[in-house]
Design a protein around this motif. Sequence first.
Motif, PDB file in Angstrom:
ATOM      1  N   ALA A 234       0.597  -1.416   0.206  1.00  0.00           N
ATOM      2  CA  ALA A 234      -0.033  -0.120  -0.173  1.00  0.00           C
ATOM      3  C   ALA A 234       0.609   1.727  -0.057  1.00  0.00           C
ATOM      4  N   PHE A 235       1.849   1.056   0.864  1.00  0.00           N
ATOM      5  CA  PHE A 235       2.751   2.712   0.993  1.00  0.00           C
ATOM      6  C   PHE A 235       3.490   2.706  -0.656  1.00  0.00           C
ATOM      7  N   GLY A 236       4.290   1.595  -0.960  1.00  0.00           N
ATOM      8  CA  GLY A 236       4.117   1.421  -3.238  1.00  0.00           C
ATOM      9  C   GLY A 236       2.965   2.248  -3.012  1.00  0.00           C
ATOM     10  N   TRP A 237       2.007   1.857  -3.265  1.00  0.00           N
ATOM     11  CA  TRP A 237       1.031   2.486  -4.225  1.00  0.00           C
ATOM     12  C   TRP A 237       0.495   3.659  -3.834  1.00  0.00           C
ATOM     13  N   ALA A 238       1.247   3.797  -3.253  1.00  0.00           N
ATOM     14  CA  ALA A 238       0.635   5.474  -2.105  1.00  0.00           C
ATOM     15  C   ALA A 238       2.075   6.319  -2.778  1.00  0.00           C
ATOM     16  N   GLN A 239       3.153   5.667  -2.599  1.00  0.00           N
ATOM     17  CA  GLN A 239       4.292   6.913  -3.027  1.00  0.00           C
ATOM     18  C   GLN A 239       4.325   7.326  -5.053  1.00  0.00           C
ATOM     19  N   ASP A 240       3.831   6.201  -5.586  1.00  0.00           N
ATOM     20  CA  ASP A 240       3.467   6.452  -6.520  1.00  0.00           C
ATOM     21  C   ASP A 240       2.556   7.487  -6.936  1.00  0.00           C
ATOM     22  N   LYS A 241       1.579   7.213  -6.630  1.00  0.00           N
ATOM     23  CA  LYS A 241       0.250   8.126  -6.422  1.00  0.00           C
ATOM     24  C   LYS A 241       0.639   9.650  -6.330  1.00  0.00           C
ATOM     25  N   VAL A 242       0.946   9.679  -4.806  1.00  0.00           N
ATOM     26  CA  VAL A 242       1.063  11.128  -4.458  1.00  0.00           C
ATOM     27  C   VAL A 242       3.135  11.681  -4.268  1.00  0.00           C
ATOM     28  N   LEU A 243       3.807  11.216  -5.128  1.00  0.00           N
ATOM     29  CA  LEU A 243       4.812  10.999  -5.345  1.00  0.00           C
ATOM     30  C   LEU A 243       4.962  10.988  -6.569  1.00  0.00           C
ATOM     31  N   TRP A 244       5.662  10.359  -7.198  1.00  0.00           N
ATOM     32  CA  TRP A 244       6.205  10.286  -8.223  1.00  0.00           C
ATOM     33  C   TRP A 244       5.799  10.323  -9.418  1.00  0.00           C
ATOM     34  N   LYS A 245       4.213  10.426  -9.598  1.00  0.00           N
ATOM     35  CA  LYS A 245       3.857  10.647 -10.971  1.00  0.00           C
ATOM     36  C   LYS A 245       3.629  11.619 -10.941  1.00  0.00           C
ATOM     37  N   PRO A 246       2.827  12.506 -10.137  1.00  0.00           N
ATOM     38  CA  PRO A 246       3.348  14.007 -10.442  1.00  0.00           C
ATOM     39  C   PRO A 246       4.676  14.445 -10.994  1.00  0.00           C
ATOM     40  N   LEU A 247       5.265  13.534 -10.703  1.00  0.00           N
ATOM     41  CA  LEU A 247       6.513  14.638 -10.737  1.00  0.00           C
ATOM     42  C   LEU A 247       7.030  14.234 -12.163  1.00  0.00           C
ATOM     43  N   ARG A 248       6.623  12.893 -12.274  1.00  0.00           N
ATOM     44  CA  ARG A 248       6.308  12.441 -14.250  1.00  0.00           C
ATOM     45  C   ARG A 248       5.912  13.535 -14.708  1.00  0.00           C
ATOM     46  N   LYS A 249       5.028  13.830 -14.434  1.00  0.00           N
ATOM     47  CA  LYS A 249       3.875  14.706 -15.632  1.00  0.00           C
ATOM     48  C   LYS A 249       4.372  16.160 -15.064  1.00  0.00           C
ATOM     49  N   ARG A 250       4.770  16.281 -15.247  1.00  0.00           N
ATOM     50  CA  ARG A 250       6.266  17.267 -14.064  1.00  0.00           C
ATOM     51  C   ARG A 250       7.225  17.576 -15.218  1.00  0.00           C
ATOM     52  N   ARG A 251       7.199  16.157 -15.834  1.00  0.00           N
ATOM     53  CA  ARG A 251       8.951  16.142 -16.880  1.00  0.00           C
ATOM     54  C   ARG A 251      10.134  16.521 -15.677  1.00  0.00           C
ATOM     55  N   LEU A 252      10.303  15.959 -15.051  1.00  0.00           N
ATOM     56  CA  LEU A 252      11.690  16.031 -14.149  1.00  0.00           C
ATOM     57  C   LEU A 252      12.102  14.815 -14.949  1.00  0.00           C
ATOM     58  N   SER A 253      13.386  15.714 -14.883  1.00  0.00           N
ATOM     59  CA  SER A 253      14.624  14.272 -15.501  1.00  0.00           C
ATOM     60  C   SER A 253      15.271  13.155 -14.730  1.00  0.00           C
ATOM     61  N   LEU A 254      15.963  12.935 -14.987  1.00  0.00           N
ATOM     62  CA  LEU A 254      15.744  11.422 -14.575  1.00  0.00           C
ATOM     63  C   LEU A 254      16.564  10.828 -12.787  1.00  0.00           C
ATOM     64  N   MET A 255      17.860  12.191 -13.258  1.00  0.00           N
ATOM     65  CA  MET A 255      18.415  12.644 -11.593  1.00  0.00           C
ATOM     66  C   MET A 255      18.074  13.617 -10.680  1.00  0.00           C
ATOM     67  N   GLN A 256      16.893  14.802 -11.221  1.00  0.00           N
ATOM     68  CA  GLN A 256      15.616  15.238 -10.235  1.00  0.00           C
ATOM     69  C   GLN A 256      15.221  13.934  -9.450  1.00  0.00           C
ATOM     70  N   LEU A 257      15.088  12.801 -10.076  1.00  0.00           N
ATOM     71  CA  LEU A 257      13.713  12.250  -9.167  1.00  0.00           C
ATOM     72  C   LEU A 257      14.544  11.417  -8.688  1.00  0.00           C
ATOM     73  N   MET A 258      15.811  11.180  -9.280  1.00  0.00           N
ATOM     74  CA  MET A 258      17.061  10.076  -7.718  1.00  0.00           C
ATOM     75  C   MET A 258      17.472  11.715  -7.323  1.00  0.00           C
ATOM     76  N   ILE A 259      17.782  12.664  -7.480  1.00  0.00           N
ATOM     77  CA  ILE A 259      17.531  13.123  -5.897  1.00  0.00           C
ATOM     78  C   ILE A 259      16.456  13.073  -4.648  1.00  0.00           C
ATOM     79  N   VAL A 260      15.398  13.676  -5.514  1.00  0.00           N
ATOM     80  CA  VAL A 260      14.094  13.515  -4.291  1.00  0.00           C
ATOM     81  C   VAL A 260      13.848  11.868  -3.784  1.00  0.00           C
ATOM     82  N   SER A 261      14.288  10.675  -4.298  1.00  0.00           N
ATOM     83  CA  SER A 261      14.790   9.539  -3.945  1.00  0.00           C
ATOM     84  C   SER A 261      15.461   9.714  -2.182  1.00  0.00           C
ATOM     85  N   ILE A 262      16.439  10.725  -2.986  1.00  0.00           N
ATOM     86  CA  ILE A 262      17.283  10.033  -1.590  1.00  0.00           C
ATOM     87  C   ILE A 262      17.075  10.817  -0.268  1.00  0.00           C
ATOM     88  N   GLY A 263      16.411  12.491  -0.700  1.00  0.00           N
ATOM     89  CA  GLY A 263      16.054  13.249  -0.055  1.00  0.00           C
ATOM     90  C   GLY A 263      14.722  12.198   0.642  1.00  0.00           C
TER      91      GLY A 263
END
Length: 452
Positions: A234-263
């Motif tokens: 359930a946390f994996g589902w929520a993590q994608d819905k709340v965080l990663w999907k909105p960031l993908r729609k904003r077309r963030l680069s993979l480097m930016q997404l990786m930094i977000v995952s570190i945070g």
Amino acid sequence: MTGTTALSVRTRRPLSMALLLGIVLALLSGLFVATPALALECVPDASTGCVQGIIKGTDGSPAAGVKVSLSGGSEKQSVETDAEGKWVFAVTAAGTYTVTVDGDTLPDGQYFKSVDSREVTVELNNLASALFPLSDDPEASAASAAAESSGSSAGSSSDFSWPRFWQQFVSGIRMGLLIALASLGLSLVFGTTGLSNFAQGEMVTLGGLLAALFMTFTGNLWLAAILAVAASAAFGWAQDKVLWKPLRKRRLSLMQLMIVSIGLSITMQYLFQFFFGSSVVRIDTATPSTFTLFGVTLTVQSYLAMGVSLIAIIAVGLGLTFTRFGRATRAISDNPALARASGIDVDRVINFVWIVGGGLAGLAGVFFGLVFNGLTWFTGGQMLLLFFAAVTLGGLGTAFGAFVGSMIIGMMVELTNLWLPGDLKFATALLLLILILLVRPQGIFGRKERIG
């Protein structure tokens, strides 16, 4: 005087009498320190390390009243196993200790299967175990002990023996299967999104900590494990819905997404410390039972972890190969734009991948906590580099490659203990990764990509 003294009772006697009584008791306890005692409780913390084990006969019955002693440094302790065959020592200094079992106190007709003494490396705020399997055949027992003795005096390492080799070999399979559970989710996410998720280690930690939490409420290990895996998914589902999907729609680069995952990883680590503390958290507080199969002795939890892990890995492999979801996942991994043009709901498939990855990571966390008899807020962070090494070694984005890479890394980590100190076992696995990538940069099952 206040109403409370060192003896926690109300008294009218002078304080000096209480101090004198305390000194006398301390002297008396020092005189009888060599007497075996039933000290079967030890909780590891920043100033305490625990050494424990359980002794059972060949028929599985507990061996009660067996004398076990510990020595090393300034420590010299002795206890007797309780009615369940359990023993435990508490030490206040990290180091290497020798645990010895008195053979004269073994049950009638029972003999040591290998040796009666083992060296154990103990760290503060941690648990260590020493196993002493028994045999009802005195000749086989003597032969095994002789083989271990001769093996330790031959070869390039003073610690090598064939019984120990097979013990470490099976431990390597166990480690590889546990790494594979976490690496599969990491590989699937990378294959479908291109994201290197540095929070994967914390998802593993989350599964183990949730299992410990649910265990306190339910008291049933199986139910606690199922709830922990479901909550992790359930946390994996929520993590994608709340965080990663909105960031993908904003077309963030993979480097930016990786930094977000570190945070996200750092944030989760602080949350774990806040809610669970920095000490070792145990899922099952009972001393693990052991079982010997073909001369290899592991805890029952280890055998269960290996079996369930293998079933889960096979199920994921069959799902990716024969189901509609698996075909869609492979299509997105090959070409996301073409998959979307073909009518595949890419976001829905990616979200399901996060659910599967979260569940697998949670299951890995449960088994890490059971196999190693506890975990801390940083357990997943310590293993993260091995997860990435397994995925990179097998080939980025390939589930089968992640499994093979995990098994290689697991075997290297455990087998190097035969010749090198335990502190170097992770380094040898990473050195193997570097050597293979120098020869095959795309990994074992990865595909070469044309750039430019």
